[in-house]
Every structure is written in structure tokens, then in C-alpha cells.
Design an enzyme around this catalytic site. Structure first.
Site, PDB file in Angstrom:
ATOM      1  N   ARG A 243     -12.423  75.405  18.364  1.00  0.00           N
ATOM      2  CA  ARG A 243     -13.834  75.596  18.069  1.00  0.00           C
ATOM      3  C   ARG A 243     -14.142  77.085  18.057  1.00  0.00           C
ATOM      4  O   ARG A 243     -13.664  77.838  18.914  1.00  0.00           O
ATOM      5  CB  ARG A 243     -14.717  74.921  19.137  1.00  0.00           C
ATOM      6  N   GLU A 272     -20.398  78.120  12.348  1.00  0.00           N
ATOM      7  CA  GLU A 272     -19.974  77.302  11.221  1.00  0.00           C
ATOM      8  C   GLU A 272     -21.151  76.578  10.567  1.00  0.00           C
ATOM      9  O   GLU A 272     -21.987  76.029  11.297  1.00  0.00           O
ATOM     10  CB  GLU A 272     -18.992  76.259  11.795  1.00  0.00           C
ATOM     11  N   HIS A 290     -12.352  74.722   8.221  1.00  0.00           N
ATOM     12  CA  HIS A 290     -12.238  73.606   9.186  1.00  0.00           C
ATOM     13  C   HIS A 290     -11.415  72.450   8.597  1.00  0.00           C
ATOM     14  O   HIS A 290     -11.932  71.342   8.396  1.00  0.00           O
ATOM     15  CB  HIS A 290     -13.624  73.127   9.632  1.00  0.00           C
TER      16      HIS A 290
HETATM   17  C1  8YV Z   1     -13.026  66.774  12.643  1.00  0.00           C
HETATM   18  C2  8YV Z   1     -12.477  68.229  14.634  1.00  0.00           C
HETATM   19  O1  8YV Z   1     -12.794  66.721  11.302  1.00  0.00           O
HETATM   20  O2  8YV Z   1     -12.092  66.085  15.529  1.00  0.00           O
HETATM   21  C3  8YV Z   1     -12.461  67.213  15.724  1.00  0.00           C
HETATM   22  O3  8YV Z   1     -12.852  67.595  16.847  1.00  0.00           O
HETATM   23  O4  8YV Z   1     -12.642  69.352  14.892  1.00  0.00           O
HETATM   24  C4  8YV Z   1     -12.294  67.959  13.189  1.00  0.00           C
HETATM   25  O5  8YV Z   1     -10.947  68.030  12.883  1.00  0.00           O
HETATM   26  C5  8YV Z   1     -14.506  66.835  12.874  1.00  0.00           C
HETATM   27  O6  8YV Z   1     -14.814  67.051  14.203  1.00  0.00           O
HETATM   28  C6  8YV Z   1     -15.175  65.578  12.386  1.00  0.00           C
HETATM   29  O7  8YV Z   1     -16.361  65.297  13.094  1.00  0.00           O
END
Ligand code: 8YV
Length: 328
Positions: A243, A272, A290
């Protein structure tokens, strides 16, 4: 007479097979346009749904949860990270929160390795030169990158994804170091040949590559602060597929711009989808939108997990992927 199916509201377009199955099993409202839901639409959703299926692009904060009707019982997140959801506020209102761990581990770890390689070997810079017609002939000293074999990789957060990165990096001949709240088991430490650093500062000062693989929580916000980033060696590379908020992005951009470290590979950003404009101009920053879990397989498996979580809850059992605030 069969019991009425629970009302499920999905905030974004999901892969077709997932949406079809959701419709078969539940009284499901889909978002066919895929535009992120407005605050008003989200408020309406928590007032009417029994189960909400949000993604990272929805802010499910305490204020929104306070507006939920009594019918809302489950927030089945499509994604592993839940930093966009106030889990404690949801739990306090009797709403269970679930996520989709495990199924995106390998893909996220693969992308982490791709970023490490891309930065170290100047893959994007090189591709841009070739594609723009700038390749005028091989030279012995042009576009030299750095070898990753034999280098030290410091992993911040040795959970599922951190360990999957470690396994891959081992195969590339890197030595594994990590910082975590607590050391991993002896068995895993031995398998990975991993060295534990209780002090993040100590680890940062000694590594060639840093990979961020911990969740974003109040405790990890700006974990890589301006002060800590300065501890890195000038040839170090920082990669983040977790993140954006874990790194002080402005401080990282400044450090990169003045050559304080060699490069960065970022799949996630502090604000983001906005990206610090300074980063956009830097050839030593490889930036991705992402993509960590962006494979057909992961996204379908994530949907399957969402379905299993909703179905188990609907059948009166405890869903398998409940998020417990103390775990975060
Ligand atoms: C997802 C991600 O695509 O799963 C996670 O925490 O960071 C991503 O890879 C995204 O969060 C979908 O809500």
C-alpha cells in the site's frame, strides 16, 4: 417454500463467471457500468443490502457504517487488504467483515520480482529506448544495470506475500532478510535462509533491495518515513506492492530525484490513483497502476472467495475469511 435469498450489492464490475454465480446464489445487484459508486450510492447500498461486496476503491468508513440499516450483516471485501474499511466500526454494529487472502499471493509476489528486475536491469527504460527507435547499436558500457544475484533483499512484512517473495528471490540467488512484528517459525526461517531484524532501521541501512509487503494499518503508516528512507544505501532499490501509505511518497520522490537511492518500483501510491508528479519524471522509478492481483486467475479466485464467504454466512455459519481487528 424456499427462504428468500439475501440481497447482495456489488460495488464494481467483477469477472463474468463471478457475477453469474453471485446472481445464481443471491439476490444480487451488480454494477454493470463499473464506475465507482458515489457516496450517495454507497449510502443507499448499506441501507438496503444484507451483504455488501466492496473493493479498494470504496471508502467504507465509520460515518458510512453509521448510516447502515439493521439489515446489513456482512461486508465481503473483494481483495485482501481492508484498510479502506473501518473493521472495528463494522464489528461494533454487528457487521462481519471478510476478505480474500491467499489467492493473490503468488501473483503479487511475481509482480514484486518483476519490479525488482525491472528497476535493477532498467527494463522499462530500455524498452522505451527500443520502442522509440533510439537503439542505434550495442555498446559495452551503455544502459548498465545492477545484478540481483548475490544481493541482500530486506522484506518488510513476512506474511504470506512476503514469504512468497522470499521464495522467489532465493531462486534468483538473493539472500533474505526481513523485519516483522515477530520472527517467523524456525522451519520457515530455515527454508528461506532468512535473517530477522527486530530493528527496521538496522535492516534498512544494510540492504541492497527493500520490498514492502506488510498491510497498511495505523502502525505501518509512513513506516518508510523521510528519516528512515535516508538510512538506505545510495545503490539501494525500494519496491512496494503493498500500500502506498506505508511510504512517505513525497520523501521517496525527493530522495530518488537527488540520487539518494538507485531506484524504486511502485505498484501502489499514497494518494492512489494520483501519483506524485515528481515520480512521473524519474527514469529510475518504474510505476505500475496497482496490478498486483491483476491476473484472470487471481480475480476469479478472489470472486470465489467472496462467494464462499457470503454463502457460508447465508447458511448460518461463520465465514472462513473473517477479518479480526486484532489481527491487523
Ligand atoms: C486488489 C489488493 O486488486 O487485494 C488487495 O489487497 O491490493 C489488490 O491486489 C484490490 O484490493 C481489490 O479490492
Amino acid at each position: 417454500m424456499a427462504a428468500r435469498k439475501p440481497k447482495v450489492i456489488v460495488t464494481r464490475k467483477l469477472p463474468d463467471p463471478v457475477e453469474t454465480r453471485l446472481r445464481e446464489l443471491f439476490d444480487t445487484e451488480l454494477n454493470l457500468t463499473d464506475a465507482p459508486m458515489s457516496r450517495e450510492a454507497l449510502t443507499e447500498a448499506v441501507k438496503t443490502a444484507a451483504a455488501l461486496v466492496p473493493t479498494i476503491t470504496d471508502k467504507i468508513d465509520a460515518e458510512l457504517i453509521a448510516q447502515a440499516g439493521d439489515q446489513l450483516k456482512l461486508i465481503a471485501n473483494f481483495g485482501a487488504g481492508v484498510d479502506h474499511i473501518d473493521v472495528a466500526a463494522a464489528n461494533a454494529r454487528g457487521v462481519t467483515v471478510t476478505n480474500t487472502p491467499g489467492v493473490l499471493t503468488d501473483d503479487t509476489a511475481d509482480l514484486t520480482m518483476a519490479l525488482i528486475m525491472a528497476v535493477a536491469r532498467r527494463v522499462v527504460e530500455g524498452a522505451n529506448v527500443a520502442q522509440s527507435g533510439g537503439f542505434t547499436g550495442w555498446t559495452p558500457t551503455w544502459m548498465m544495470g545492477r545484478r540481483i544475484t548475490g544481493k541482500r533483499l530486506g522484506i518488510i512484512g513476512m506474511g504470506r506475500i512476503g514469504q512468497a517473495v522470499a521464495r522467489r528471490a532465493r531462486a534468483f540467488g538473493m539472500s533474505i532478510h526481513y523485519h516483522n512484528r515477530k520472527p517467523v517459525s524456525h522451519v520457515i526461517a530455515e527454508e528461506l535462509g532468512a535473517t530477522y531484524w527486530e530493528s527496521l532501521d538496522q535492516m534498512l541501512a544494510r540492504m541492497d533491495v527493500i520490498s514492502v509487503n506488510c498491510p497498511h494499518t495505523p502502525a505501518t503508516y509512513h513506516l518508510l518515513s523521510a528519516r528512515r528512507l535516508k538510512l538506505l544505501q545510495p545503490h539501494a532499490i525500494v519496491v512496494n506492492t503493498a500500500r502506498g501509505e506505508i511510504i512517505d511518497e513525497a520523501a521517496l520522490a525527493d530522495l530518488l530525484a537527488k540520487g539518494g537511492i538507485a531506484g524504486a518500483g511502485l505498484d501502489v501510491f499514497e494518494f492512489e490513483p494520483a501519483i506524485n508528479p515528481k515520480l512521473l519524471k524519474l527514469p529510475n522509478a518504474v510505476l505500475l497502476p496497482h496490478l498486483g492481483s491483476a491476473t484472470v486467475e487471481a480475480r476469479i479466485d478472489m470472486g470465489e472467495k467472496v462467494i464462499v464467504n457470503i454463502k457460508t454466512w447465508a447458511d448460518g455459519h461463520r465465514p472462513p475469511d473473517r477479518v479480526i481487528p486484532a489481527m491487523l
